[in-house]
Scaffold this motif. Structure first.
Motif, mmCIF file in Angstrom:
data_model
loop_
_atom_site.group_PDB
_atom_site.id
_atom_site.type_symbol
_atom_site.label_atom_id
_atom_site.label_comp_id
_atom_site.label_asym_id
_atom_site.label_seq_id
_atom_site.Cartn_x
_atom_site.Cartn_y
_atom_site.Cartn_z
ATOM 1 N N TRP A 112 0.831 -1.212 0.000
ATOM 2 C CA TRP A 112 0.000 0.000 0.000
ATOM 3 C C TRP A 112 0.864 1.260 0.000
ATOM 4 O O TRP A 112 0.593 2.217 -0.721
ATOM 5 C CB TRP A 112 -0.919 -0.013 1.211
ATOM 6 N N LYS A 113 1.940 1.267 0.801
ATOM 7 C CA LYS A 113 2.758 2.472 0.921
ATOM 8 C C LYS A 113 3.801 2.605 -0.189
ATOM 9 O O LYS A 113 4.007 3.709 -0.718
ATOM 10 C CB LYS A 113 3.466 2.500 2.280
ATOM 11 N N PHE A 114 4.450 1.489 -0.540
ATOM 12 C CA PHE A 114 5.576 1.562 -1.465
ATOM 13 C C PHE A 114 5.344 0.863 -2.805
ATOM 14 O O PHE A 114 6.145 1.035 -3.724
ATOM 15 C CB PHE A 114 6.829 0.963 -0.817
ATOM 16 N N GLY A 115 4.306 0.054 -2.900
ATOM 17 C CA GLY A 115 4.090 -0.712 -4.118
ATOM 18 C C GLY A 115 4.994 -1.923 -4.232
ATOM 19 O O GLY A 115 5.098 -2.544 -5.292
ATOM 20 N N LYS A 116 5.664 -2.275 -3.127
ATOM 21 C CA LYS A 116 6.556 -3.435 -3.075
ATOM 22 C C LYS A 116 6.327 -4.184 -1.772
ATOM 23 O O LYS A 116 5.902 -3.598 -0.768
ATOM 24 C CB LYS A 116 8.027 -3.011 -3.133
ATOM 25 N N GLU A 117 6.673 -5.473 -1.808
ATOM 26 C CA GLU A 117 6.583 -6.255 -0.581
ATOM 27 C C GLU A 117 7.686 -5.838 0.390
ATOM 28 O O GLU A 117 8.681 -5.227 -0.008
ATOM 29 C CB GLU A 117 6.685 -7.751 -0.894
ATOM 30 N N THR A 118 7.491 -6.170 1.658
ATOM 31 C CA THR A 118 8.494 -5.834 2.665
ATOM 32 C C THR A 118 9.736 -6.700 2.510
ATOM 33 O O THR A 118 9.656 -7.862 2.099
ATOM 34 C CB THR A 118 7.911 -6.010 4.088
#
Length: 199
Positions: A112-118
């Protein structure tokens, strides 16, 4: 040497379906072999990062690949534990569901925030990984949950909260962040020294 980290990650990825097949088709007879593969997989996880940093190939691509392979590897052990001990796992369903929800939240918030997985590889997450090792040793090797399982659930909850805070604190997506404390420092413009033995 630059290909060694990729080979180690690939080995761990290949172990996942092997673990599932052994648990499903060999059942009780596979317990010792499953534990051997689990500990071998852990060694590949430890050394892929160390070797990558030592030879200078620790990149975003490699670290993301490592994280997703870790998820697949540990999930395969979780499913194997269920195949071998269905009633035992069902009795602890609340802890299992809580852990899965927290893991999913980390992914959802990061996407949601970065468009990438953690991809933090945080210190508490590494400690949680070691607790998973102990828990699966008990579940697969001794058909017990007990204190090891509850330790894993509790530490997993704390580790996932730390990852969520890292995601929320970071101004932009970044891999290999040891803790929410360091994420807060990064947010305030401070950087840190990296080590070949951690990240």
């Amino acid at each position: 040497m630059k290909t060694v980290p990729y080979v180690l990650i690939a080995l761990r990825f290949i172990l996942a379906p092997i673990i599932l097949l052994l648990a499903y088709f060999q059942g009780e007879e596979s317990r010792f072999l499953l534990l051997t593969l689990m500990y071998f997989g852990l060694l590949t996880d430890i050394f892929d990062g160390i070797v990558a940093r030592k030879v200078g190939v620790s990149s975003e691509k490699l670290r993301r690949l490592d994280s997703q392979t870790d998820l697949i590897f540990w999930l395969s052990l979780g499913f194997a534990s269920y195949i071998l001990n269905p009633e035992l796992i069902k009795n602890e369903w609340k802890g299992v569901i809580l852990t899965l929800i927290m893991e999913a939240l980390c992914y959802l918030i990061s996407i949601w925030k970065f468009g990438k997985e953690t991809c933090t590889h945080a210190f508490l997450s590494k400690m949680w990984g070691l607790s998973l090792l102990i828990t699966f040793t008990y579940l697969i090797g001794f058909q017990q949950a007990g204190w090891a399982f509850y330790l894993t659930v509790g530490l997993g909850f704390i580790a996932h909260i730390d990852v969520i805070l890292i995601i929320l604190f970071l101004p932009k997506w970044q891999y290999d962040v040891p803790s929410s404390y360091y994420a807060w420092r990064i947010r305030n413009g401070k950087q840190r020294r990296k080590s070949i033995f951690f990240n």
